[in-house]
Design a protein around this motif. Structure first.
Motif: not given
Length: 675
Positions: A304-324, A336-342
């Motif tokens: 992270t930040g060396t080989i890749t750009y390091g800006n891992r961003m949430a792109s999708e929410f994937v549910p398990t069975e029985g959930h949405t 994540s409400a009080q998570d200050e990380t990118p």
């Protein structure tokens, strides 16, 4: 720093010339034993100029003067090379000192903000820095996010983002906030700042000699002692043959036989090597680090930040069975409400883009569970007793099982799908239920595969360390082209792989920017920390990249190899050219009394006097001729060590024999024309 003037600018040369005479001080000359011997020869020659018969010789005064002048020039040329190299570092230091100025700091004292001079700040003080204000000291952002202009130390005009939390919270005194506002905790006392260390380090004159340099210096001293013993005993052998060898001739022989060329350039080569790294915007804490980089066998790279750009961003929410997906997004946002990380902020951004809302009151008053390398999870303990977690899939699975829950059957398949695509899956759970996954995307930096191919051609093995699961790690490793990888790695894993390689006799380099990289950076033979990284990482490393470009380690390795090659090549040349000088002076000393020695006069030099002076003049002028090469360094081309050794032996070994033959003959012809 990137816009420094040319090496050979007029002011630099003028100061170097002045220092060449200052360095004639015997106390200073003793630090270079080879050239100190030459200076002793100079003093004896000067004595013979004023007292020609001091040792019972009948050599002409003009010959004594010529020898003394040539020896003086030899020493001055060597001093000039060292002074020129030192001058470049001091010029950089002067440039950096201009960036240091008294700054007014807005210090937090309780609820009040008090204006104080930056020099009064101490480690632990809190300061508020607003748009358009200078950051008064080294520190870490503990609140807020701002764009910072670091051109004062990097030479780059593009601003960088500094934010609380994560690996991009470190700020440097003397840089400017150009947007927003941040609260900074000062991490250094006056005189101990990053800029102070930079200034002291680039002033290369007082640097310590490296182990390789010490070893070579020992060899040069040994050769000097051996030739000194030979020259001292030579008159007794000559007397046995009925031949008298004048003292000036013996001095000339000694100066020509000892390794004066590399002796005069050795210090300049080392200082110039440090300077090249600094000009490349990498701050080396010692010459040893630069040299070690040239011998690196293995490089450990944080993904992270060396080989890749390091800006891992949430792109999708994937549910398990029985959930949405909505449920996954809701609980992901809560965690994540009080998570200050990118990554944490990207979850909230994704929810906003999809038009979802979250009850902002829900997390208030909750207990924050911060991310730790050991648990690889973070989240909240809510006031109603529920525990929300997000983190690495295997870590969350184990946590849910400990809570008495079970793992959904679709979790592994969804996780594998994300990992195979090169993404990073984060599991989201509440108490004993796993709701689904957050799909984080990361991208391999352009050109990394080509860079790793270049490392491979240097004989360097690359190992990627990442906290990702094995599938994600394998995908990124394959795309980037690294030789090996370690998935789900902890700080202990990074140290373990470094020690494993070192146990096999290999030198290991490591790049990193986070606090969790600090132990590995300290363990590695060469640890390169990013300037944008944490204070812990920078303190643990022995090199700091001011541009925060982790892939720059390739160029650092090349500079290290260039330093070693330059020293080795010029040493080879210096010792090889003694052969030609031997064939110039030895026949000159004996062929009058022993005509058969004429067979050794392969250069057909005109007379014994011209032969000695020609060899002595060549010995002096070869030093300034080689100064540009010593300063710039021998060009490095990625190839195997065997091919590299063979190439340099051919160029500098054979060249070291041929060039003096040609040079001495030309000087001899010139002397005859002048006479």
């Amino acid at each position: 720093m990137k816009n420094q003037a040319s090496v050979m600018n007029r002011d630099l040369i003028t100061k170097a010339l002045q220092q060449s005479f200052v360095k004639l001080n015997p106390v200073l000359m003793m630090k270079n034993p080879v050239m100190f011997v030459v200076e002793i020869g100079l003093l004896i020659s000067l004595l013979l100029v004023f007292v020609p018969g001091a040792f019972g010789d009948s050599v002409s005064a003009s010959f004594n003067i010529a020898v003394a002048v040539i020896l003086l020039l030899t020493i001055l040329f060597a001093n000039f090379a060292e002074a020129l190299a030192e001058g470049r570092g001091k010029a950089q230091a002067d440039s950096l000192k201009k960036t240091k100025k008294e700054i007014t700091a807005r210090k937090l004292e309780g609820d009040r903000i008090v204006d104080v001079p930056s020099t009064s700040l101490r480690k632990g003080d809190l300061v508020v820095v607003r748009q358009g204000e200078m950051i008064p000291g080294d520190g870490e952002v503990i609140k807020g996010l701002a764009s910072v202009d670091e051109s004062a130390i990097t030479g780059e005009s593009a601003p960088v983002i500094k934010e609380a939390g994560g690996d991009f919270s470190s700020v440097t005194g003397g840089t400017m906030v150009i947007s927003d506002e941040i609260t900074v905790r000062i991490t250094s006392d006056p005189g101990e700042s990053f800029m102070d260390r930079m200034i002291s380090l680039v002033e290369g004159a007082e640097r310590q000699k490296t182990p390789n340099e010490i070893a070579l210096n020992t060899v040069l001293i040994s050769l000097t002692i051996i030739f000194l013993m030979v020259v001292v005993t030579l008159p007794f052998m000559a007397q046995y043959l009925g031949i008298h060898i004048p003292i000036p001739v013996l001095i000339s022989l000694l100066v020509c036989l000892i390794p004066t060329t590399i002796g005069g350039l050795l210090s300049a080569i080392g200082i110039a090597g440090m300077d090249r790294v600094t000009r490349f915007n990498v701050l080396a804490m010692s010459g040893k680090a630069v040299e070690a980089s040239g011998d690196i066998n293995t490089i450990i790279l944080d993904k992270t930040g060396t080989i890749t750009y390091g800006n891992r961003m949430a792109s999708e929410f994937v549910p398990t069975e029985g959930h949405t997906a909505e449920e996954v997004g809701h609980w992901a946002a809560v965690s994540s409400a009080q998570d200050e990380t990118p990554e944490g902020r990207s979850v909230l951004e994704l929810m906003k883009k999809q038009g979802w809302t979250i009850d902002q009151e829900l997390p208030y008053g909750a207990e924050v569970v911060e991310f730790r390398a050991e648990t690889r999870m973070s989240g909240l303990n809510l006031k109603d007793g529920r525990k929300v977690r997000k983190g690495a899939v295997d870590a969350v699975k184990n946590w849910v099982i400990e809570q008495g829950g079970h793992v959904p059957t679709s979790l592994q398949a969804s996780s594998d799908r994300i990992a195979t695509a090169g993404g990073t899956p984060l599991a989201v759970a509440v108490d004993d239920v796993i709701y689904g996954l957050i799909y984080l995307k990361d991208t391999v930096k352009a050109g990394m595969r080509e860079r790793f191919e270049q490392m491979r051609s240097m004989g360097i093995k690359t190992i990627m360390c990442t906290g990702d699961n094995p599938l994600t790690a394998a995908t990124i490793a394959r795309e980037a082209g690294v030789d090996d990888y370690i998935a789900e790695s902890t700080p202990e894993d990074k140290i373990a792989v470094i020690r494993r390689e070192q146990a096999q006799g290999k030198l290991v380099a490591m790049t990193g920017d986070g606090t969790n990289d600090a132990p590995a950076l300290a363990q590695a033979d060469v640890g390169i920390a990013m300037n944008s990284g944490t204070v812990a990482a920078k303190e643990a490393a022995n090199m700091i990249d001011l541009d925060s470009d982790p892939s720059k380690i390739i160029e650092v390795v090349a500079i290290g190899k260039q330093l070693l090659m330059t020293r080795g090549s010029l040493t080879t040349f210096s010792i090889a050219n003694d052969i030609a000088k031997y064939f110039a002076i030895i026949p000159a000393m004996f062929m009058v009394a022993i005509p058969q020695m004429q067979v050794l006069n392969v250069m057909n030099l005109h007379s014994p006097t011209s032969a000695i002076l020609s060899a002595l003049i060549f010995n002096a002028i070869i030093i300034p001729i080689l100064i540009p090469l010593a300063m710039k360094g021998v060009a490095y081309r990625p190839m195997s060590s065997t091919r590299l050794l063979r190439r340099n032996l051919f160029i500098y070994g054979l060249g070291g024999v041929v060039v003096p033959f040609i040079g001495i003959k030309l000087i001899d012809m010139l002397i005859q024309v002048m006479v």
